[in-house]
Design a protein around this motif. Structure first.
Motif, PDB file in Angstrom:
ATOM      1  N   LEU A  78       0.806  -1.224   0.000  1.00 43.47           N
ATOM      2  CA  LEU A  78       0.000   0.000   0.000  1.00 43.47           C
ATOM      3  C   LEU A  78       0.835   1.268   0.000  1.00 43.47           C
ATOM      4  O   LEU A  78       0.292   2.363   0.115  1.00 43.47           O
ATOM      5  CB  LEU A  78      -0.933   0.007   1.213  1.00 43.47           C
ATOM      6  CG  LEU A  78      -1.973  -1.111   1.286  1.00 43.47           C
ATOM      7  CD1 LEU A  78      -2.882  -0.906   2.487  1.00 43.47           C
ATOM      8  CD2 LEU A  78      -2.790  -1.190   0.002  1.00 43.47           C
ATOM      9  N   GLU A  79       2.161   1.142  -0.138  1.00 42.53           N
ATOM     10  CA  GLU A  79       2.974   2.362  -0.126  1.00 42.53           C
ATOM     11  C   GLU A  79       2.575   3.293  -1.266  1.00 42.53           C
ATOM     12  O   GLU A  79       2.530   4.513  -1.106  1.00 42.53           O
ATOM     13  CB  GLU A  79       4.465   2.019  -0.232  1.00 42.53           C
ATOM     14  CG  GLU A  79       5.337   3.268  -0.175  1.00 42.53           C
ATOM     15  CD  GLU A  79       6.815   2.975  -0.287  1.00 42.53           C
ATOM     16  OE1 GLU A  79       7.584   3.922  -0.497  1.00 42.53           O
ATOM     17  OE2 GLU A  79       7.206   1.793  -0.167  1.00 42.53           O
ATOM     18  N   ARG A  80       2.290   2.715  -2.419  1.00 42.76           N
ATOM     19  CA  ARG A  80       1.780   3.497  -3.558  1.00 42.76           C
ATOM     20  C   ARG A  80       0.514   2.800  -4.039  1.00 42.76           C
ATOM     21  O   ARG A  80       0.565   1.919  -4.890  1.00 42.76           O
ATOM     22  CB  ARG A  80       2.832   3.593  -4.661  1.00 42.76           C
ATOM     23  CG  ARG A  80       4.039   4.424  -4.258  1.00 42.76           C
ATOM     24  CD  ARG A  80       5.035   4.573  -5.387  1.00 42.76           C
ATOM     25  NE  ARG A  80       5.697   3.321  -5.693  1.00 42.76           N
ATOM     26  CZ  ARG A  80       6.607   3.173  -6.651  1.00 42.76           C
ATOM     27  NH1 ARG A  80       6.943   4.206  -7.399  1.00 42.76           N
ATOM     28  NH2 ARG A  80       7.165   2.000  -6.862  1.00 42.76           N
ATOM     29  N   SER A  81      -0.612   3.207  -3.444  1.00 41.88           N
ATOM     30  CA  SER A  81      -1.860   2.481  -3.688  1.00 41.88           C
ATOM     31  C   SER A  81      -3.037   3.443  -3.657  1.00 41.88           C
ATOM     32  O   SER A  81      -3.083   4.360  -2.845  1.00 41.88           O
ATOM     33  CB  SER A  81      -2.053   1.406  -2.618  1.00 41.88           C
ATOM     34  OG  SER A  81      -3.388   0.944  -2.601  1.00 41.88           O
ATOM     35  N   HIS A 242     -17.567  12.131  -0.618  1.00 39.44           N
ATOM     36  CA  HIS A 242     -16.838  12.676  -1.771  1.00 39.44           C
ATOM     37  C   HIS A 242     -15.338  12.446  -1.692  1.00 39.44           C
ATOM     38  O   HIS A 242     -14.536  13.358  -1.882  1.00 39.44           O
ATOM     39  CB  HIS A 242     -17.136  14.169  -1.946  1.00 39.44           C
ATOM     40  CG  HIS A 242     -18.384  14.439  -2.739  1.00 39.44           C
ATOM     41  ND1 HIS A 242     -18.632  13.858  -3.962  1.00 39.44           N
ATOM     42  CD2 HIS A 242     -19.450  15.226  -2.474  1.00 39.44           C
ATOM     43  CE1 HIS A 242     -19.804  14.282  -4.410  1.00 39.44           C
ATOM     44  NE2 HIS A 242     -20.326  15.108  -3.529  1.00 39.44           N
ATOM     45  N   HIS A 243     -14.949  11.186  -1.417  1.00 38.77           N
ATOM     46  CA  HIS A 243     -13.638  10.775  -1.875  1.00 38.77           C
ATOM     47  C   HIS A 243     -13.862  10.164  -3.260  1.00 38.77           C
ATOM     48  O   HIS A 243     -14.998   9.954  -3.692  1.00 38.77           O
ATOM     49  CB  HIS A 243     -12.973   9.799  -0.898  1.00 38.77           C
ATOM     50  CG  HIS A 243     -13.780   8.590  -0.537  1.00 38.77           C
ATOM     51  ND1 HIS A 243     -14.115   7.621  -1.463  1.00 38.77           N
ATOM     52  CD2 HIS A 243     -14.323   8.182   0.634  1.00 38.77           C
ATOM     53  CE1 HIS A 243     -14.810   6.666  -0.875  1.00 38.77           C
ATOM     54  NE2 HIS A 243     -14.963   6.987   0.401  1.00 38.77           N
ATOM     55  N   HIS A 244     -12.796   9.890  -3.969  1.00 32.91           N
ATOM     56  CA  HIS A 244     -12.956   9.532  -5.375  1.00 32.91           C
ATOM     57  C   HIS A 244     -13.845   8.313  -5.578  1.00 32.91           C
ATOM     58  O   HIS A 244     -14.673   8.273  -6.497  1.00 32.91           O
ATOM     59  CB  HIS A 244     -11.580   9.262  -6.000  1.00 32.91           C
ATOM     60  CG  HIS A 244     -10.824  10.504  -6.321  1.00 32.91           C
ATOM     61  ND1 HIS A 244     -10.548  11.466  -5.385  1.00 32.91           N
ATOM     62  CD2 HIS A 244     -10.292  10.956  -7.482  1.00 32.91           C
ATOM     63  CE1 HIS A 244      -9.872  12.447  -5.948  1.00 32.91           C
ATOM     64  NE2 HIS A 244      -9.697  12.164  -7.214  1.00 32.91           N
ATOM     65  N   PRO A 299      -5.827  16.111   5.235  1.00 28.45           N
ATOM     66  CA  PRO A 299      -4.856  16.404   4.171  1.00 28.45           C
ATOM     67  C   PRO A 299      -3.843  15.305   3.914  1.00 28.45           C
ATOM     68  O   PRO A 299      -3.560  14.982   2.751  1.00 28.45           O
ATOM     69  CB  PRO A 299      -4.172  17.689   4.661  1.00 28.45           C
ATOM     70  CG  PRO A 299      -4.362  17.698   6.149  1.00 28.45           C
ATOM     71  CD  PRO A 299      -5.709  17.061   6.364  1.00 28.45           C
ATOM     72  N   ALA A 300      -3.265  14.707   4.954  1.00 28.82           N
ATOM     73  CA  ALA A 300      -2.171  13.760   4.738  1.00 28.82           C
ATOM     74  C   ALA A 300      -2.646  12.506   4.017  1.00 28.82           C
ATOM     75  O   ALA A 300      -2.029  12.070   3.034  1.00 28.82           O
ATOM     76  CB  ALA A 300      -1.519  13.401   6.066  1.00 28.82           C
ATOM     77  N   ALA A 301      -3.720  11.900   4.497  1.00 33.71           N
ATOM     78  CA  ALA A 301      -4.208  10.668   3.879  1.00 33.71           C
ATOM     79  C   ALA A 301      -4.745  10.922   2.478  1.00 33.71           C
ATOM     80  O   ALA A 301      -4.557  10.105   1.569  1.00 33.71           O
ATOM     81  CB  ALA A 301      -5.275  10.032   4.752  1.00 33.71           C
ATOM     82  N   ASP A 302      -5.423  12.052   2.278  1.00 30.49           N
ATOM     83  CA  ASP A 302      -5.941  12.359   0.951  1.00 30.49           C
ATOM     84  C   ASP A 302      -4.804  12.481  -0.064  1.00 30.49           C
ATOM     85  O   ASP A 302      -4.927  12.054  -1.218  1.00 30.49           O
ATOM     86  CB  ASP A 302      -6.751  13.653   0.981  1.00 30.49           C
ATOM     87  CG  ASP A 302      -8.064  13.506   1.741  1.00 30.49           C
ATOM     88  OD1 ASP A 302      -8.479  12.373   2.006  1.00 30.49           O
ATOM     89  OD2 ASP A 302      -8.668  14.551   2.083  1.00 30.49           O
ATOM     90  N   LYS A 304      -1.798  11.003   0.300  1.00 36.43           N
ATOM     91  CA  LYS A 304      -1.155   9.705   0.146  1.00 36.43           C
ATOM     92  C   LYS A 304      -1.932   8.803  -0.816  1.00 36.43           C
ATOM     93  O   LYS A 304      -1.353   8.029  -1.577  1.00 36.43           O
ATOM     94  CB  LYS A 304      -1.001   9.011   1.503  1.00 36.43           C
ATOM     95  CG  LYS A 304      -0.162   7.744   1.404  1.00 36.43           C
ATOM     96  CD  LYS A 304      -0.033   6.987   2.695  1.00 36.43           C
ATOM     97  CE  LYS A 304       0.766   5.709   2.439  1.00 36.43           C
ATOM     98  NZ  LYS A 304       0.710   4.780   3.578  1.00 36.43           N
ATOM     99  N   LEU A 305      -3.256   8.890  -0.780  1.00 37.99           N
ATOM    100  CA  LEU A 305      -4.082   8.075  -1.666  1.00 37.99           C
ATOM    101  C   LEU A 305      -4.165   8.638  -3.082  1.00 37.99           C
ATOM    102  O   LEU A 305      -4.788   8.039  -3.954  1.00 37.99           O
ATOM    103  CB  LEU A 305      -5.491   7.945  -1.083  1.00 37.99           C
ATOM    104  CG  LEU A 305      -5.618   7.010   0.119  1.00 37.99           C
ATOM    105  CD1 LEU A 305      -6.972   7.194   0.791  1.00 37.99           C
ATOM    106  CD2 LEU A 305      -5.415   5.556  -0.288  1.00 37.99           C
ATOM    107  N   GLY A 306      -3.556   9.798  -3.292  1.00 37.21           N
ATOM    108  CA  GLY A 306      -3.564  10.388  -4.618  1.00 37.21           C
ATOM    109  C   GLY A 306      -4.834  11.128  -4.962  1.00 37.21           C
ATOM    110  O   GLY A 306      -5.078  11.454  -6.133  1.00 37.21           O
ATOM    111  N   TRP A 307      -5.647  11.432  -3.952  1.00 34.30           N
ATOM    112  CA  TRP A 307      -6.902  12.133  -4.210  1.00 34.30           C
ATOM    113  C   TRP A 307      -6.702  13.628  -4.410  1.00 34.30           C
ATOM    114  O   TRP A 307      -7.564  14.302  -4.961  1.00 34.30           O
ATOM    115  CB  TRP A 307      -7.876  11.927  -3.037  1.00 34.30           C
ATOM    116  CG  TRP A 307      -8.341  10.523  -2.877  1.00 34.30           C
ATOM    117  CD1 TRP A 307      -8.235   9.518  -3.786  1.00 34.30           C
ATOM    118  CD2 TRP A 307      -8.991   9.969  -1.736  1.00 34.30           C
ATOM    119  NE1 TRP A 307      -8.782   8.359  -3.281  1.00 34.30           N
ATOM    120  CE2 TRP A 307      -9.259   8.609  -2.017  1.00 34.30           C
ATOM    121  CE3 TRP A 307      -9.377  10.472  -0.500  1.00 34.30           C
ATOM    122  CZ2 TRP A 307      -9.897   7.761  -1.120  1.00 34.30           C
ATOM    123  CZ3 TRP A 307     -10.004   9.625   0.398  1.00 34.30           C
ATOM    124  CH2 TRP A 307     -10.258   8.294   0.098  1.00 34.30           C
TER     125      TRP A 307
END
Length: 461
Positions: A78-81, A242-244, A299-302, A304-307
């Protein structure tokens, strides 16, 4: 019990007048602030704490957490997920543990105890948890275990009774072993409210009704939770919005936006706050303001998830109450709200060319205090003023890592080798002193987490 905090170098009150004070004392009587001012008498105090060199803020409030995820940090796949692999691996790992008797109430209690201690050390005095995972036909008392963990650490908790009521058998994204019946969810929620919910000021535990969201819940769940909340003072509503993935799913399945689904099923109004809100149709923002909902910025998790980033300035300009949260540690990898505010301060500069639109240090800290208190419906929290709860977090400004700083408020956000608080009080009780928790041994808590993680498959470790 009366406590005097003496000679605080700087106090950022976030009170009605936004006062910023220097060389100030705070007198605490029981759970509330009794006086703020210079040179307060110490004769009646049971304890006097020298706070020279410290900056004091209202205790930070994490308006969105998933405590159970703290034993699932930095999973290599999940590092780039994006969101779908994240959901899939989360559920696979939980199912793996549950089938082997390692995702019981005791495991969740230990995990919550560790991350709540981490939260206190970071100056967080209130956490709004959102527990959505209840595997099996007879789920264990996970929420009760989290409430117990909060009591053991001395932190204030808004315990979210989450839900998953829409699984793969009906076209959803979640395995059916995690799906519950709406009636069963409501019966458990009613029990939690009757047993644990305290609607009074200075309450240490309140219950929140928090379906996972449009991706994972049937519309009837929103209606039932809304009706139950309306029948109980201080019970609020919370969900993801309203996350992706839920935006895409709502359009695909229902032909509309997730907000329209929530609002159309009674899940709106000033009892509701939502998390993320990264991808709203611009025309909906005025609807949020008119409905009276609040938003937790993550902000941080959004990132990281690329949102990307939620349209923070548009929310603030619309008059929407905005708080701050970390979400869970599968996407954030930590519970450091102050660090996440630093990320927000910098990241929002990449999306707005006008410096006047960049969130300031004071705006961001206001979100994590007064704004998050508004999300949770807690006028007794989020500011330092006479009569308010004595939730106070203090950081040391005197170290080499902050040497040369001119503005102590900006220094708190932009400088420092660590975000660890020096002194933290919750309801007037010292929870952290000299950057050490007064309840629980961090080393022992870390060992418990390590033992839990050690049983996972090697490719996940």
């Amino acid at each position: 019990m009366k406590t005097l905090l003496r000679r605080l170098s700087y106090v950022l009150t976030f009170d009605d007048d936004d006062r910023e004070l220097t060389d100030t004392d705070i007198l605490i009587d029981g759970p509330r602030i009794a006086a703020i001012g210079a040179g307060l008498p110490a004769e009646d105090a049971d304890q006097v704490i020298d706070c020279s060199g410290l900056i004091a803020l209202p205790g930070l409030i994490n308006a969105h957490q998933h405590l159970f995820q703290a034993s699932m940090r930095t999973l290599p796949p999940l590092e780039r997920s994006g969101m779908l692999p994240f959901l899939g691996l989360q559920n696979e790992l939980v199912l793996h543990r549950w089938q082997r008797g390692r995702f019981g109430a005791d495991d969740v209690r230990a995990t919550a105890r560790a991350v709540l201690t981490e939260s206190l050390l970071g100056g967080i005095t209130t956490v709004a948890d959102h527990h959505t995972i209840f595997p099996g036909d007879r789920p264990e008392p996970y929420v009760e275990a989290i409430i117990d963990a909060a009591g053991q650490t001395g932190i204030r908790l808004h315990a979210g009774r989450g839900s998953v009521t829409f699984g793969r058998a009906r076209g959803g994204l979640v395995e059916d072993v995690f799906v519950e019946d709406v009636g069963d969810v409501i019966r458990h929620a009613e029990h939690l409210i009757a047993t644990h919910h305290d609607p009074e000021p200075f309450a240490m535990v309140r219950i929140t009704l928090a379906p996972s969201g449009v991706v994972s819940d049937v519309p009837e769940m929103f209606e039932a939770f809304a009706a139950l909340a309306a029948a109980h003072d201080g019970v609020r509503l919370h969900t993801h919005l309203h996350h992706h993935e839920d935006t895409r799913f709502a359009q695909s399945r229902y032909g509309t936006s997730p907000w329209k689904i929530l609002a159309g099923h009674g899940f709106a109004g000033d009892r509701l706050w939502v998390a993320h809100a990264v991808t709203p149709p611009p025309e909906e923002i005025d609807e949020y303001a008119a409905a009276g909902i609040a938003i937790a910025h993550i902000p941080a998790a959004d990132l990281k998830l690329g949102w990307g980033l939620a349209p923070l300035r548009r929310y603030l300009n619309a008059g929407i109450p905005v708080g701050a949260g970390t979400t869970g540690s599968m996407t954030n990898d930590g519970a450091n709200l102050l660090g996440d505010l630093r990320i927000a301060a910098l990241a929002h500069r990449a999306t707005r060319s006008d410096p006047a639109e960049w969130p300031s240090a004071r705006e961001l800290l206001a979100m994590a205090t007064r704004g998050s208190a508004a999300c949770l419906g807690r006028p007794d929290l989020g500011s330092l003023a006479v009569g308010k709860a004595a939730d106070i977090a203090c950081w040391d400004l005197t170290g080499i890592d902050r040497a040369g700083a001119h503005d102590p408020v900006a220094a708190l956000l932009f400088t420092g080798l660590t975000d660890a608080a020096h002194l933290v009080l919750v309801n007037g009780t010292v929870a952290v002193r000299d950057s050490r928790p007064t309840q629980g041994d961090p080393a022992e808590l870390a060992r418990e987490m390590a033992a839990l993680v050690a049983g996972d498959p090697k490719e996940w470790r």
